[in-house]
Design an enzyme around this catalytic site. Sequence first.
Site, PDB file in Angstrom:
ATOM      1  N   THR A   8     -74.644 -45.515  48.532  1.00 11.55           N
ATOM      2  CA  THR A   8     -73.677 -44.849  47.655  1.00 11.55           C
ATOM      3  C   THR A   8     -72.574 -44.183  48.473  1.00 11.55           C
ATOM      4  O   THR A   8     -72.766 -43.862  49.664  1.00 11.55           O
ATOM      5  CB  THR A   8     -74.407 -43.850  46.739  1.00 11.55           C
ATOM      6  OG1 THR A   8     -73.491 -43.414  45.730  1.00 11.55           O
ATOM      7  CG2 THR A   8     -74.949 -42.652  47.495  1.00 11.55           C
ATOM      8  N   ALA A   9     -71.418 -43.962  47.832  1.00 14.45           N
ATOM      9  CA  ALA A   9     -70.265 -43.409  48.562  1.00 14.45           C
ATOM     10  C   ALA A   9     -70.604 -42.097  49.258  1.00 14.45           C
ATOM     11  O   ALA A   9     -70.134 -41.845  50.369  1.00 14.45           O
ATOM     12  CB  ALA A   9     -69.095 -43.207  47.597  1.00 14.45           C
ATOM     13  N   GLY A  21     -63.930 -44.005  52.637  1.00 15.32           N
ATOM     14  CA  GLY A  21     -64.983 -43.758  53.627  1.00 15.32           C
ATOM     15  C   GLY A  21     -65.652 -45.037  54.116  1.00 15.32           C
ATOM     16  O   GLY A  21     -65.856 -45.962  53.346  1.00 15.32           O
ATOM     17  N   GLY A  50     -69.373 -51.275  43.370  1.00 19.56           N
ATOM     18  CA  GLY A  50     -69.241 -50.497  44.600  1.00 19.56           C
ATOM     19  C   GLY A  50     -70.416 -49.543  44.751  1.00 19.56           C
ATOM     20  O   GLY A  50     -71.008 -49.108  43.758  1.00 19.56           O
ATOM     21  N   GLY A  51     -70.750 -49.220  45.977  1.00 20.59           N
ATOM     22  CA  GLY A  51     -71.788 -48.207  46.223  1.00 20.59           C
ATOM     23  C   GLY A  51     -73.131 -48.629  45.674  1.00 20.59           C
ATOM     24  O   GLY A  51     -73.615 -49.732  45.927  1.00 20.59           O
ATOM     25  N   ASP A  52     -73.753 -47.746  44.923  1.00 21.75           N
ATOM     26  CA  ASP A  52     -75.043 -48.013  44.296  1.00 21.75           C
ATOM     27  C   ASP A  52     -74.824 -48.172  42.785  1.00 21.75           C
ATOM     28  O   ASP A  52     -74.091 -47.377  42.188  1.00 21.75           O
ATOM     29  CB  ASP A  52     -75.993 -46.830  44.557  1.00 21.75           C
ATOM     30  CG  ASP A  52     -77.350 -47.075  43.926  1.00 21.75           C
ATOM     31  OD1 ASP A  52     -78.209 -47.665  44.604  1.00 21.75           O
ATOM     32  OD2 ASP A  52     -77.533 -46.716  42.743  1.00 21.75           O
ATOM     33  N   ILE A  75     -75.498 -45.032  40.460  1.00 16.67           N
ATOM     34  CA  ILE A  75     -74.836 -43.738  40.666  1.00 16.67           C
ATOM     35  C   ILE A  75     -73.390 -43.865  40.200  1.00 16.67           C
ATOM     36  O   ILE A  75     -72.582 -44.556  40.835  1.00 16.67           O
ATOM     37  CB  ILE A  75     -74.938 -43.282  42.136  1.00 16.67           C
ATOM     38  CG1 ILE A  75     -76.410 -43.097  42.476  1.00 16.67           C
ATOM     39  CG2 ILE A  75     -74.140 -41.980  42.363  1.00 16.67           C
ATOM     40  CD1 ILE A  75     -76.704 -42.557  43.832  1.00 16.67           C
ATOM     41  N   ASP A 121     -66.334 -55.418  40.122  1.00 20.32           N
ATOM     42  CA  ASP A 121     -65.407 -54.312  39.927  1.00 20.32           C
ATOM     43  C   ASP A 121     -64.239 -54.457  40.901  1.00 20.32           C
ATOM     44  O   ASP A 121     -64.260 -55.287  41.811  1.00 20.32           O
ATOM     45  CB  ASP A 121     -66.109 -52.983  40.229  1.00 20.32           C
ATOM     46  CG  ASP A 121     -67.066 -52.597  39.118  1.00 20.32           C
ATOM     47  OD1 ASP A 121     -67.015 -53.220  38.052  1.00 20.32           O
ATOM     48  OD2 ASP A 121     -67.858 -51.661  39.336  1.00 20.32           O
ATOM     49  N   MET A 131     -64.987 -39.277  41.984  1.00 27.94           N
ATOM     50  CA  MET A 131     -63.841 -39.334  41.055  1.00 27.94           C
ATOM     51  C   MET A 131     -63.219 -37.950  40.857  1.00 27.94           C
ATOM     52  O   MET A 131     -62.844 -37.583  39.750  1.00 27.94           O
ATOM     53  CB  MET A 131     -64.285 -39.911  39.695  1.00 27.94           C
ATOM     54  CG  MET A 131     -64.826 -41.325  39.810  1.00 27.94           C
ATOM     55  SD  MET A 131     -65.647 -41.889  38.310  1.00 27.94           S
ATOM     56  CE  MET A 131     -67.288 -41.203  38.509  1.00 27.94           C
ATOM     57  N   PRO A 190     -70.350 -48.767  50.346  1.00 32.25           N
ATOM     58  CA  PRO A 190     -69.128 -47.962  50.265  1.00 32.25           C
ATOM     59  C   PRO A 190     -67.860 -48.663  50.737  1.00 32.25           C
ATOM     60  O   PRO A 190     -66.778 -48.096  50.605  1.00 32.25           O
ATOM     61  CB  PRO A 190     -69.449 -46.783  51.179  1.00 32.25           C
ATOM     62  CG  PRO A 190     -70.392 -47.345  52.182  1.00 32.25           C
ATOM     63  CD  PRO A 190     -71.204 -48.392  51.469  1.00 32.25           C
ATOM     64  N   LYS A 234     -61.878 -51.698  36.800  1.00 29.89           N
ATOM     65  CA  LYS A 234     -61.119 -50.687  36.066  1.00 29.89           C
ATOM     66  C   LYS A 234     -60.808 -49.530  37.001  1.00 29.89           C
ATOM     67  O   LYS A 234     -61.604 -49.144  37.836  1.00 29.89           O
ATOM     68  CB  LYS A 234     -61.884 -50.193  34.846  1.00 29.89           C
ATOM     69  CG  LYS A 234     -63.319 -49.813  35.095  1.00 29.89           C
ATOM     70  CD  LYS A 234     -63.954 -49.437  33.770  1.00 29.89           C
ATOM     71  CE  LYS A 234     -65.445 -49.387  33.807  1.00 29.89           C
ATOM     72  NZ  LYS A 234     -66.174 -50.592  33.646  1.00 29.89           N
TER      73      LYS A 234
HETATM   74  N1  SAH Z   1     -71.364 -46.498  42.208  1.00 34.42           N
HETATM   75  C1  SAH Z   1     -70.450 -45.967  43.189  1.00 34.42           C
HETATM   76  C2  SAH Z   1     -69.546 -44.903  42.610  1.00 34.42           C
HETATM   77  C3  SAH Z   1     -68.622 -45.420  41.523  1.00 34.42           C
HETATM   78  S1  SAH Z   1     -67.535 -44.180  40.942  1.00 34.42           S
HETATM   79  C4  SAH Z   1     -71.248 -45.413  44.373  1.00 34.42           C
HETATM   80  O1  SAH Z   1     -72.464 -45.318  44.305  1.00 34.42           O
HETATM   81  O2  SAH Z   1     -70.623 -45.079  45.385  1.00 34.42           O
HETATM   82  C5  SAH Z   1     -66.120 -44.458  41.960  1.00 34.42           C
HETATM   83  C6  SAH Z   1     -65.890 -43.267  42.853  1.00 34.42           C
HETATM   84  O3  SAH Z   1     -66.743 -43.352  43.989  1.00 34.42           O
HETATM   85  C7  SAH Z   1     -64.508 -43.169  43.440  1.00 34.42           C
HETATM   86  O4  SAH Z   1     -63.599 -42.581  42.533  1.00 34.42           O
HETATM   87  C8  SAH Z   1     -64.748 -42.276  44.629  1.00 34.42           C
HETATM   88  O5  SAH Z   1     -64.892 -40.933  44.246  1.00 34.42           O
HETATM   89  C9  SAH Z   1     -66.105 -42.767  45.097  1.00 34.42           C
HETATM   90  N2  SAH Z   1     -66.007 -43.762  46.162  1.00 34.42           N
HETATM   91  C10 SAH Z   1     -66.459 -45.027  46.119  1.00 34.42           C
HETATM   92  N3  SAH Z   1     -66.267 -45.639  47.300  1.00 34.42           N
HETATM   93  C11 SAH Z   1     -65.670 -44.728  48.111  1.00 34.42           C
HETATM   94  C12 SAH Z   1     -65.216 -44.736  49.463  1.00 34.42           C
HETATM   95  N4  SAH Z   1     -65.344 -45.809  50.239  1.00 34.42           N
HETATM   96  N5  SAH Z   1     -64.665 -43.608  49.953  1.00 34.42           N
HETATM   97  C13 SAH Z   1     -64.539 -42.520  49.201  1.00 34.42           C
HETATM   98  N6  SAH Z   1     -64.947 -42.440  47.929  1.00 34.42           N
HETATM   99  C14 SAH Z   1     -65.512 -43.527  47.388  1.00 34.42           C
END
Ligand code: SAH
Length: 260
Positions: free
Chosen positions: A126-127, A207, A96-98, A101, A43, A178, A20, A65
């Site tokens: 994941t976020a 976060g 980002g994240g997973d 997801i 990304d 999002m 995250p 993007k």
């Molecule tokens: N694959 C990612 C999500 C990609 S979609 C995952 O698993 O986290 C991108 C969205 O994730 C952002 O628009 C936001 O809603 C959320 N996001 C990703 N990182 C974040 C963070 N550090 N804090 C808050 N929201 C986050």
Amino acid sequence: MNPTQRPAQAGTVYLVGSGPGALDLMTVRATRLIGEADVVVHDHLIADGALSLLRNDAQAICVGKKASNHTVPQNELNLLLVRLAREGKKVVRLKGGDPFIFGRGGEEIETLFEFGIPFEVVPGVTAAAGCAAYAGIPLTHREHAQTVTFATGHLKDGSVDLDWSALARPKQTVVFYMGIGGIGEICRQLIVHGLPATHPAAVVQNGSSERQRVLIADLATLPEQIEKAGLTSPALIIVGTVVSLHRKLAWYQPSNWPRV
Ligand code: SAH
């Protein structure tokens, strides 16, 4: 040796989640693979400082993007991964994240599958998990929520096409990725489908990072409070009575950023 513990292989694509935001929330495996890669295709939104782990002679390609600005069309990106792998490179596709997801990771490796390119997937925090932990909002809790749902609040043609009756059921937590752009519609639909206007809702921006901001409100007031506080993407919306636990359980205070 577990095959996934092997050093990165030439001609393989590693679909890697970077978590995250905080670099040390990235997995050990992700960290190792980035350091071994010949090229990292990444990304916009990846862990802070992740690219500093690249070898000096490695290449970084940003295909980032933002919601309204698709810099590299998805099919071009899929084919870029194929080309780099065919050149015999060790390719890390960093997200980002997973990656599975709301990351379009599935689409990218479907193309690799079709072209016979070997790939591996490395999960990330994941976020929802990162934001919940750092905002002190457990996503499930025996007294509050037995179900947690991840939904996308991304607007298509101005409307959010979701099963609102299911999302408005009690005893669950709903996390919108999002969701900032569609927040007015999200709150309105949840109320129309039966949740009280006073139902707790939170936003967590950036976060787990030093720039984290948390806003606690309810469905009736969340949209205007987001606007007032100037919160923007990346932000996650958490809806559910678990949000009320933040008052007791918030433990993380970013050192140099104001609370909302
Ligand atoms: N694959 C990612 C999500 C990609 S979609 C995952 O698993 O986290 C991108 C969205 O994730 C952002 O628009 C936001 O809603 C959320 N996001 C990703 N990182 C974040 C963070 N550090 N804090 C808050 N929201 C986050």
